[in-house]
Design an enzyme around this catalytic site. Structure first.
Site, PDB file in Angstrom:
ATOM      1  N   CYS A  68       0.739  -1.065   0.053  1.00 32.15           N
ATOM      2  CA  CYS A  68      -0.144   0.001  -0.007  1.00 32.15           C
ATOM      3  C   CYS A  68       0.774   1.418  -0.022  1.00 32.15           C
ATOM      4  CB  CYS A  68      -0.973  -0.046   0.970  1.00 32.15           C
ATOM      5  SG  CYS A  68      -0.336   0.208   2.931  1.00 32.15           S
ATOM      6  N   HIS A 105      -2.307   1.281   6.989  1.00 25.88           N
ATOM      7  CA  HIS A 105      -2.771   1.073   5.712  1.00 25.88           C
ATOM      8  C   HIS A 105      -2.858   2.572   5.316  1.00 25.88           C
ATOM      9  CE1 HIS A 105      -4.694   0.501   1.808  1.00 25.88           C
ATOM     10  NE2 HIS A 105      -5.515   1.080   2.171  1.00 25.88           N
ATOM     11  N   ASP A 120      -7.898   5.229  -3.266  1.00 26.91           N
ATOM     12  CA  ASP A 120      -6.919   4.209  -2.569  1.00 26.91           C
ATOM     13  C   ASP A 120      -6.597   3.224  -3.966  1.00 26.91           C
ATOM     14  OD1 ASP A 120      -5.422   2.240  -1.102  1.00 26.91           O
ATOM     15  OD2 ASP A 120      -7.326   1.857   0.292  1.00 26.91           O
TER      16      ASP A 120
END
Length: 271
Positions: A68, A105, A120
């Site tokens: 991520c 995250h 995202d």
């Protein structure tokens, strides 16, 4: 040499970026369909670099993927270059649990066309292909399913959920505070080094292809999104190498492939 917008757009196969929300949607979906989620470096004991040159070399020139912090740092550079103003968030992954763990995250809040959107590209789970509206209280039907945001007053978080059959599954929650660059660097190091994070012990891959989402947990290859998935377990190194190169389109050298296989050959195939 730092971030190169043209090289990024070539990598995600996007020749034209529309203005406004349409452009934000196009960027997120194209990115998630072109660049795989993968944690090979942390699995092999390496802390991924987040500087622009290293990211461009790994994810653009070498056609690797990342997890991520790599995906969303690269995505964030593109958003800024195109005139968006992303605000960085740190979230706690839930994956169906009633509460999240550590803040491991990264995502973005982007305000465009008088509304707030959660953008995202780096969630390795069942993340949305389009930004999720943060001002929309009801379900939102996106290209890969229905999503919604709900408020968890106890945790003080906004929680992103995905519909799976008749139930809603929590993905992650965030408190809305702006994360600083040092917060991301620390979280990146924690994710790559901490035994409490999953990335040192298990291989995790994901990519949204034309025939649906592919995911891999160690040797288990899954196609589709819950509750409709098909899974098979890979038993031979030759098949494993082919899947990474052909189905996930990862350019990984033979030595790293062999090292990964040695770590996952006897590892569990269920989380």
């Amino acid at each position: 040499m730092g971030f190169r917008l043209n090289a990024y757009l070539d990598r995600i196969r996007l020749s034209n970026v529309p203005d406004g929300l349409a452009g934000l949607r196009a960027l997120q979906e194209s990115h998630m369909r072109a660049i795989p989620f993968e944690n090979i470096d942390p699995l092999l004991g390496r802390v991924p670099s987040l500087d622009p040159k290293s990211l461009s070399d790994k994810l653009l020139a070498r056609e690797r993927g990342g997890y991520c912090f790599e995906h969303n740092r690269l995505f964030g550079h593109a958003l800024e270059a195109l005139g968006y103003a992303p605000r960085t968030l740190l979230a706690r992954v839930r994956n169906g649990a009633p509460e999240g763990g550590a803040r491991t995250h990264q995502a973005f809040e982007v305000t465009v066309e008088a509304a707030r959107w959660l953008a995202d590209t780096g969630f390795g789970g069942h993340g949305a292909l389009h930004p999720v509206g943060l001002d929309e209280p009801g379900p939102q039907v996106l290209p890969n399913g229905a999503y919604r945001v709900v408020r968890d007053a106890v945790a003080g978080e906004t929680v992103v959920e995905r519909q799976a059959g008749d139930v809603w599954i929590s993905l992650y929650g965030f408190d809305g505070h702006t994360a600083r660059r040092i917060d991301l660097e620390a979280a990146n190091f924690l994710c790559a080094s901490w035994d409490g994070a999953p990335f040192k012990a298990n291989l995790m891959l994901a990519l949204h292809g034309p025939d649906g989402r592919r995911a891999m947990f160690n040797r288990a290859l899954t196609l589709g999104m819950p509750p409709e998935t098909e899974t098979r377990v890979i038993d031979r190194f030759e098949d494993f190498a082919r899947v990474l190169r052909e189905e996930f389109r990862l350019d990984v050298d033979h030595a790293d492939l062999a090292a990964v296989w040695a770590k996952i050959e006897t590892a569990p195939t269920r989380r």
